[in-house]
Design a protein around this motif. Sequence first.
Motif, mmCIF file in Angstrom:
data_model
loop_
_atom_site.group_PDB
_atom_site.id
_atom_site.type_symbol
_atom_site.label_atom_id
_atom_site.label_comp_id
_atom_site.label_asym_id
_atom_site.label_seq_id
_atom_site.Cartn_x
_atom_site.Cartn_y
_atom_site.Cartn_z
ATOM 1 N N HIS A 305 0.892 -1.092 -0.149
ATOM 2 C CA HIS A 305 -0.151 -0.005 0.015
ATOM 3 C C HIS A 305 0.877 1.342 -0.070
ATOM 4 O O HIS A 305 1.889 1.254 0.543
ATOM 5 N N TRP A 318 -5.319 5.661 0.604
ATOM 6 C CA TRP A 318 -4.506 4.746 0.643
ATOM 7 C C TRP A 318 -4.430 3.541 -0.537
ATOM 8 O O TRP A 318 -5.638 2.803 -0.331
ATOM 9 N N ASP A 335 -10.517 10.132 -0.014
ATOM 10 C CA ASP A 335 -11.235 9.150 0.511
ATOM 11 C C ASP A 335 -11.763 9.278 1.921
ATOM 12 O O ASP A 335 -11.096 9.416 2.777
ATOM 13 N N LYS A 337 -13.516 7.547 3.782
ATOM 14 C CA LYS A 337 -13.493 6.537 4.673
ATOM 15 C C LYS A 337 -12.118 6.035 5.117
ATOM 16 O O LYS A 337 -11.991 4.659 5.584
ATOM 17 N N LEU A 338 -11.318 6.765 4.931
ATOM 18 C CA LEU A 338 -9.949 6.581 5.432
ATOM 19 C C LEU A 338 -9.689 6.016 6.659
ATOM 20 O O LEU A 338 -10.293 6.754 7.686
ATOM 21 N N PRO A 339 -9.121 4.773 6.906
ATOM 22 C CA PRO A 339 -8.920 4.366 8.434
ATOM 23 C C PRO A 339 -7.894 5.016 9.038
ATOM 24 O O PRO A 339 -6.838 4.813 8.910
ATOM 25 N N THR A 353 -10.817 1.095 14.757
ATOM 26 C CA THR A 353 -10.669 1.610 13.310
ATOM 27 C C THR A 353 -10.067 0.418 12.381
ATOM 28 O O THR A 353 -10.446 0.494 11.404
ATOM 29 N N MET A 354 -9.338 -0.190 12.913
ATOM 30 C CA MET A 354 -8.509 -1.294 12.183
ATOM 31 C C MET A 354 -9.968 -2.365 11.581
ATOM 32 O O MET A 354 -9.585 -2.978 10.411
ATOM 33 N N SER A 357 -11.157 -1.670 8.236
ATOM 34 C CA SER A 357 -9.996 -1.433 7.230
ATOM 35 C C SER A 357 -9.717 -2.776 6.365
ATOM 36 O O SER A 357 -9.491 -3.743 7.201
ATOM 37 N N SER A 358 -9.711 -2.601 5.063
ATOM 38 C CA SER A 358 -9.205 -3.911 4.482
ATOM 39 C C SER A 358 -7.817 -4.073 4.418
ATOM 40 O O SER A 358 -7.249 -5.261 4.318
ATOM 41 N N ALA A 362 -3.992 1.011 10.324
ATOM 42 C CA ALA A 362 -4.685 2.124 10.355
ATOM 43 C C ALA A 362 -3.718 3.268 10.171
ATOM 44 O O ALA A 362 -2.442 3.224 10.474
ATOM 45 N N ASP A 376 -0.574 -1.577 12.894
ATOM 46 C CA ASP A 376 -1.437 -2.652 12.592
ATOM 47 C C ASP A 376 -1.607 -3.490 13.727
ATOM 48 O O ASP A 376 -1.473 -3.095 14.865
#
Length: 425
Positions: A305, A318, A335, A337-339, A353-354, A357-358, A362, A376
């Motif tokens: 990423h 991201w 974005d 919806k960014l974490p 938050t994680m 997240s795909s 975060a 992470d």
Amino acid sequence: MSETIHNADNQTGPHSAITGASILLDKVTKRYPGQQKAAVDGLTMEIPAGKIVMLVGPSGCGKTTTLKMINRLIEPTEGRIVLDEDDVTDIDGDALRRRIGYVIQAGGLFPHMTVATNIGIVPKMLGWSKEKIAARVDELLELVSLDPAVYRHRFPKELSGGQQQRIGVARALAADPPVLLMDEPFGAVDPITRQRLQDELLNIQEELQKTIVCVTHDFDEAVKLGDWIAIFTEGAQLVQYDTPERILADPANEFVENFIGSGAGLKQLTLTRVNEVNLADAVVASVGDLGSDVLSRLDEAGHNHAVVVDERRRPIQWLTRRQLTRLDRVSDDVDAKLPVVGDRATLNDALDTMLVSSAGAALVTGRRDTFLGVIDVETVMDAITRAHKHAMTAHSDGRPVGINTGTLDTVGTSGAATVGERPGG
């Protein structure tokens, strides 16, 4: 230009100078006509300058009454309230309230006024020039992470709930008061916005070091925000006044244990913040970078990423490898919806938050939403394991290892207390 951020550690800088004022409540009582019991009965407590003190307790215990007596929205029946060296009962009420910022739920903005006019109300009353007020409005909008060019001329109805609350904080800080009073300030927003507003308040406090007194029904919020927590029972009787660490580790009595509720051990985890753990490296790209260049950087770093930042180094996207292969150049799309978590967020906040997240991680931001690195799940789980081991190991005095205990000197027998410094605060 692409770059890689390396985070061997994530230490915060030195605190700013304290600009807050100490507050002393000396045997303060409030009785309402026709009521047998006092709403607040002989309360004595000292609130140290530059700290956040959270007032918690069951509904009707007198915490909001206590808060409003500090700026005399409610007049005390007996006792003294001293702001630094000044007894507030000797100060004109309107003049006093211009020295104390006040934030209520949903911001309390005037709907017919623009953001700039709302923020500039008190400075205008104090006779500031238009130029000085305009400069202060822009400064405060920057402080609460809102672009002045975008928001200064908007009306409250054009703002989200979280944005309105940020403006409410900015307005309370407009005349640079030493004290900020907050009455359930984040109770009317959704959980994600609430978390971000809490983080924003902590960032602001790190920069300004005001004295903040905040009423909340949410004990987890008190643990996250408070340097000190005052737990009240009926009549604003102070049952325990201590650091969050010591309240969780050593509740004063059964009432406090019941108020904390089950899972006190898990609540200990909210004491660890993102800025206390190491952040992972990140490949960073800027708007306009060639997609192929960013992919080369990902290959070099072994990452999947890339974080896209704007001209102020705030994360806006991201991107995955797959997304980058379809791009000629990196766009300026944002974005929503960014974490993202602030570096003052708790590890519990980061985990929440994680979960959405795909990437299973975060993005971490610091002051003014500047990108710092990535956190992470593995990092959080390691920190939780270490915290749990510390919590299970007790000193001879029964307090868990690794938990800051602060100092507390009991005054009298009513549970009132005078507090000293919270370690690390």
